[in-house]
Enzyme design. Sequence first.
Site, PDB file in Angstrom:
ATOM      1  N   SER A 132       0.816  -1.220   0.000  1.00 46.94           N
ATOM      2  CA  SER A 132       0.000   0.000   0.000  1.00 46.94           C
ATOM      3  C   SER A 132       0.844   1.261   0.000  1.00 46.94           C
ATOM      4  CB  SER A 132      -0.865  -0.020   1.264  1.00 46.94           C
ATOM      5  OG  SER A 132      -1.397   1.248   1.513  1.00 46.94           O
ATOM      6  N   GLU A 134       0.225   3.570   1.805  1.00 41.12           N
ATOM      7  CA  GLU A 134       0.332   3.960   3.217  1.00 41.12           C
ATOM      8  C   GLU A 134       1.747   3.723   3.750  1.00 41.12           C
ATOM      9  OE1 GLU A 134      -1.819   5.091   6.024  1.00 41.12           O
ATOM     10  OE2 GLU A 134      -2.585   6.053   4.224  1.00 41.12           O
ATOM     11  N   TYR A 156      -1.792  -0.050  10.805  1.00 44.47           N
ATOM     12  CA  TYR A 156      -2.051  -0.696   9.506  1.00 44.47           C
ATOM     13  C   TYR A 156      -0.810  -0.599   8.618  1.00 44.47           C
ATOM     14  CZ  TYR A 156      -3.668  -0.972   4.636  1.00 44.47           C
ATOM     15  OH  TYR A 156      -3.797  -1.289   3.303  1.00 44.47           O
TER      16      TYR A 156
HETATM   17  P1  NAP Z   1     -11.451  -4.613   1.602  1.00 40.97           P
HETATM   18  O1  NAP Z   1     -12.594  -4.263   0.695  1.00 40.97           O
HETATM   19  O2  NAP Z   1     -11.438  -4.100   2.992  1.00 40.97           O
HETATM   20  O3  NAP Z   1     -11.377  -6.230   1.640  1.00 40.97           O
HETATM   21  C1  NAP Z   1     -10.622  -6.892   2.590  1.00 40.97           C
HETATM   22  C2  NAP Z   1     -10.849  -8.382   2.426  1.00 40.97           C
HETATM   23  O4  NAP Z   1     -10.058  -9.079   3.402  1.00 40.97           O
HETATM   24  C3  NAP Z   1     -12.295  -8.834   2.646  1.00 40.97           C
HETATM   25  O5  NAP Z   1     -12.599  -9.845   1.716  1.00 40.97           O
HETATM   26  C4  NAP Z   1     -12.250  -9.412   4.053  1.00 40.97           C
HETATM   27  O6  NAP Z   1     -13.238 -10.390   4.301  1.00 40.97           O
HETATM   28  C5  NAP Z   1     -10.872 -10.058   4.035  1.00 40.97           C
HETATM   29  N1  NAP Z   1     -10.366 -10.355   5.370  1.00 40.97           N
HETATM   30  C6  NAP Z   1     -10.235  -9.515   6.423  1.00 40.97           C
HETATM   31  N2  NAP Z   1      -9.711 -10.167   7.485  1.00 40.97           N
HETATM   32  C7  NAP Z   1      -9.521 -11.450   7.088  1.00 40.97           C
HETATM   33  C8  NAP Z   1      -9.019 -12.603   7.738  1.00 40.97           C
HETATM   34  N3  NAP Z   1      -8.630 -12.584   9.019  1.00 40.97           N
HETATM   35  N4  NAP Z   1      -8.928 -13.743   7.023  1.00 40.97           N
HETATM   36  C9  NAP Z   1      -9.345 -13.797   5.734  1.00 40.97           C
HETATM   37  N5  NAP Z   1      -9.851 -12.740   5.076  1.00 40.97           N
HETATM   38  C10 NAP Z   1      -9.928 -11.572   5.748  1.00 40.97           C
HETATM   39  O7  NAP Z   1     -10.073  -4.204   0.925  1.00 40.97           O
HETATM   40  P2  NAP Z   1      -9.756  -3.748  -0.587  1.00 40.97           P
HETATM   41  O8  NAP Z   1      -9.991  -2.292  -0.706  1.00 40.97           O
HETATM   42  O9  NAP Z   1     -10.392  -4.692  -1.524  1.00 40.97           O
HETATM   43  O10 NAP Z   1      -8.177  -3.936  -0.613  1.00 40.97           O
HETATM   44  C11 NAP Z   1      -7.589  -5.193  -0.930  1.00 40.97           C
HETATM   45  C12 NAP Z   1      -6.196  -5.247  -0.340  1.00 40.97           C
HETATM   46  O11 NAP Z   1      -5.396  -4.195  -0.883  1.00 40.97           O
HETATM   47  C13 NAP Z   1      -6.118  -5.067   1.161  1.00 40.97           C
HETATM   48  O12 NAP Z   1      -5.055  -5.863   1.632  1.00 40.97           O
HETATM   49  C14 NAP Z   1      -5.789  -3.596   1.353  1.00 40.97           C
HETATM   50  O13 NAP Z   1      -5.116  -3.407   2.577  1.00 40.97           O
HETATM   51  C15 NAP Z   1      -4.881  -3.374   0.163  1.00 40.97           C
HETATM   52  N6  NAP Z   1      -4.860  -2.026  -0.409  1.00 40.97           N
HETATM   53  C16 NAP Z   1      -6.023  -1.413  -0.724  1.00 40.97           C
HETATM   54  C17 NAP Z   1      -5.987  -0.174  -1.314  1.00 40.97           C
HETATM   55  C18 NAP Z   1      -7.247   0.539  -1.705  1.00 40.97           C
HETATM   56  O14 NAP Z   1      -7.176   1.758  -1.959  1.00 40.97           O
HETATM   57  N7  NAP Z   1      -8.368  -0.131  -1.822  1.00 40.97           N
HETATM   58  C19 NAP Z   1      -4.749   0.442  -1.584  1.00 40.97           C
HETATM   59  C20 NAP Z   1      -3.583  -0.245  -1.265  1.00 40.97           C
HETATM   60  C21 NAP Z   1      -3.640  -1.482  -0.683  1.00 40.97           C
HETATM   61  P3  NAP Z   1     -14.694  -9.998   4.870  1.00 40.97           P
HETATM   62  O15 NAP Z   1     -15.528  -9.670   3.655  1.00 40.97           O
HETATM   63  O16 NAP Z   1     -15.103 -11.250   5.548  1.00 40.97           O
HETATM   64  O17 NAP Z   1     -14.540  -8.826   5.785  1.00 40.97           O
HETATM   65  O1  G4F Z   2     -10.725   6.630   2.642  1.00 36.32           O
HETATM   66  P1  G4F Z   2      -9.737   6.544   3.732  1.00 36.32           P
HETATM   67  O2  G4F Z   2     -10.165   5.903   5.001  1.00 36.32           O
HETATM   68  O3  G4F Z   2      -8.469   5.818   3.118  1.00 36.32           O
HETATM   69  P2  G4F Z   2      -6.926   5.765   3.546  1.00 36.32           P
HETATM   70  O4  G4F Z   2      -6.742   6.047   4.975  1.00 36.32           O
HETATM   71  O5  G4F Z   2      -6.174   6.617   2.584  1.00 36.32           O
HETATM   72  O6  G4F Z   2      -6.598   4.224   3.319  1.00 36.32           O
HETATM   73  C1  G4F Z   2      -7.020   3.542   2.141  1.00 36.32           C
HETATM   74  O7  G4F Z   2      -6.021   3.655   1.148  1.00 36.32           O
HETATM   75  C2  G4F Z   2      -4.768   3.028   1.485  1.00 36.32           C
HETATM   76  C3  G4F Z   2      -3.818   3.275   0.300  1.00 36.32           C
HETATM   77  O8  G4F Z   2      -3.142   4.481   0.492  1.00 36.32           O
HETATM   78  C4  G4F Z   2      -5.016   1.557   1.692  1.00 36.32           C
HETATM   79  F1  G4F Z   2      -3.838   0.916   1.953  1.00 36.32           F
HETATM   80  C5  G4F Z   2      -5.984   1.355   2.846  1.00 36.32           C
HETATM   81  O9  G4F Z   2      -6.264  -0.043   2.976  1.00 36.32           O
HETATM   82  C6  G4F Z   2      -7.292   2.083   2.512  1.00 36.32           C
HETATM   83  O10 G4F Z   2      -7.887   1.440   1.407  1.00 36.32           O
HETATM   84  O11 G4F Z   2      -9.217   8.005   4.095  1.00 36.32           O
HETATM   85  C7  G4F Z   2      -8.706   8.876   3.117  1.00 36.32           C
HETATM   86  C8  G4F Z   2      -8.497  10.260   3.725  1.00 36.32           C
HETATM   87  C9  G4F Z   2      -7.725  10.234   5.046  1.00 36.32           C
HETATM   88  O12 G4F Z   2      -6.774  11.264   5.013  1.00 36.32           O
HETATM   89  C10 G4F Z   2      -8.764  10.538   6.103  1.00 36.32           C
HETATM   90  O13 G4F Z   2      -8.272  11.208   7.252  1.00 36.32           O
HETATM   91  O14 G4F Z   2      -9.777  10.809   4.041  1.00 36.32           O
HETATM   92  C11 G4F Z   2      -9.713  11.419   5.312  1.00 36.32           C
HETATM   93  N1  G4F Z   2     -11.067  11.492   5.870  1.00 36.32           N
HETATM   94  C12 G4F Z   2     -11.727  12.631   6.149  1.00 36.32           C
HETATM   95  N2  G4F Z   2     -12.931  12.349   6.664  1.00 36.32           N
HETATM   96  C13 G4F Z   2     -11.847  10.454   6.187  1.00 36.32           C
HETATM   97  C14 G4F Z   2     -13.036  10.987   6.708  1.00 36.32           C
HETATM   98  N3  G4F Z   2     -11.658   9.108   6.086  1.00 36.32           N
HETATM   99  C15 G4F Z   2     -12.668   8.284   6.468  1.00 36.32           C
HETATM  100  N4  G4F Z   2     -12.507   6.943   6.338  1.00 36.32           N
HETATM  101  N5  G4F Z   2     -13.842   8.785   7.003  1.00 36.32           N
HETATM  102  C16 G4F Z   2     -14.063  10.120   7.131  1.00 36.32           C
HETATM  103  O15 G4F Z   2     -15.128  10.549   7.602  1.00 36.32           O
END
Ligand code: NAP
Ligand code: G4F
Length: 331
Positions: A132, A134, A156
């Site tokens: 990520s 992050e 995280y």
């Molecule tokens: P997400 O929608 O939160 O999906 C997370 C998945 O992990 C869900 O299927 C969840 O299952 C499963 N999970 C959680 N805990 C588990 C456990 N203990 N054992 C097995 N499965 C488990 O995440 P996403 O946005 O698709 O992201 C996919 C991956 O990319 C994650 O690793 C996230 O950290 C990473 N990532 C995401 C972003 C982004 O912007 N979306 C960016 C960079 C990296 P349930 O449905 O049962 O909860």
């Molecule tokens: O949507 P967010 O919660 O995503 P964040 O923290 O960037 O993390 C996501 O992206 C990461 C990749 O860079 C992934 F690795 C991670 O798993 C996840 O998918 O927050 C985005 C921004 C933050 O700066 C937060 O402080 O939005 C700001 N924010 C402002 N108001 C909020 C809110 N975030 C959330 N969730 N809820 C609010 O009400």
Amino acid sequence: MKKKKALITGITGQDGSYLAEFLVAKGYRVVGMVRRSSSINTHRIDSLYEEPWIRDRKMELVYGDLNDASSINRIVRTVRPDEIYNLAAQSHVKVSFEIPEYTSEVTALGALRILEAIVASGVKTRFYQASSSELYGRSRQVPQSEKTPFRPVSPYAVAKLFAYWTTVNYRESYGIFACNGILFNHESPRRGETFVTRKITRAVARIKKGLQDKLYLGNLDAKRDWGYAKDYVEAMWLMLQQRKPDDYVIATGETHSVREFVDEAFRCAELDPKKHVRIDKRYFRPIEVNVLKGDASKARRELGWKPKTSFKELVRLMVRADLEALDREGR
Ligand code: NAP
Ligand code: G4F
């Protein structure tokens, strides 16, 4: 030719659902690992069930949990996948401050457990780790590339750092074809409702339909590099098709503040954010990642990957999807 088999952890999540669709369309047999839940949580992959894919054994689900090494060992040993995509995680940054130990178990040690299962079973497979942006946290460099030093600032992100280096370590120690995709934020109508983009587009739709009046948010000044999840899963697959394993940044190269996202989303529905958006301290984090902006030139050069969806298109398609979902519910 023999069908390739892919194992996806996190198949019920945003990325897992898009990746499953992408791989099935490519002719893969997909095995998704799901954890036991008291209520059905497979809504994102429901469309796959409606297709004849299940009947044709193109996709199946098996129970397992990243916190349960025995289930992972069994699945790797019996499925013998050609490719493993580790997308499962406790993926919410703010929540990770509240459940840091659990987050580390799943997000850090989960990756280690899969890599150990690969080594122990001797199964020849390729491994993708969902790393990520992050990881960059409070890095001073903008934009961030594969060469930018990491500076994680949440439980995280620290857990993802462990998983990142474990992936590199198993590649170097055991010669496993293991890759890190360092993906910047990517969103879609399937994004979890508590991440900021979906929280905004869902609220916009509900306000437009008179179901809600106020939207409470935290820090509007944070900037993110937001892409479309559907574009990003192709990059995961491309990484595992290369001659040599490596790590890649996947991003749009543009950064926008949360405030800009709010303005654009409200504009799409012809609403005035000043009337509806309020700040609530509850949504601030103990420490914030201020600016993320990725440099994906290595992916463009070596994988031939580039994003297809602009910021404005992304916001529009998310708002439209949330409005249509309410229409379907008859709201
Ligand atoms: P997400 O929608 O939160 O999906 C997370 C998945 O992990 C869900 O299927 C969840 O299952 C499963 N999970 C959680 N805990 C588990 C456990 N203990 N054992 C097995 N499965 C488990 O995440 P996403 O946005 O698709 O992201 C996919 C991956 O990319 C994650 O690793 C996230 O950290 C990473 N990532 C995401 C972003 C982004 O912007 N979306 C960016 C960079 C990296 P349930 O449905 O049962 O909860
Ligand atoms: O949507 P967010 O919660 O995503 P964040 O923290 O960037 O993390 C996501 O992206 C990461 C990749 O860079 C992934 F690795 C991670 O798993 C996840 O998918 O927050 C985005 C921004 C933050 O700066 C937060 O402080 O939005 C700001 N924010 C402002 N108001 C909020 C809110 N975030 C959330 N969730 N809820 C609010 O009400």
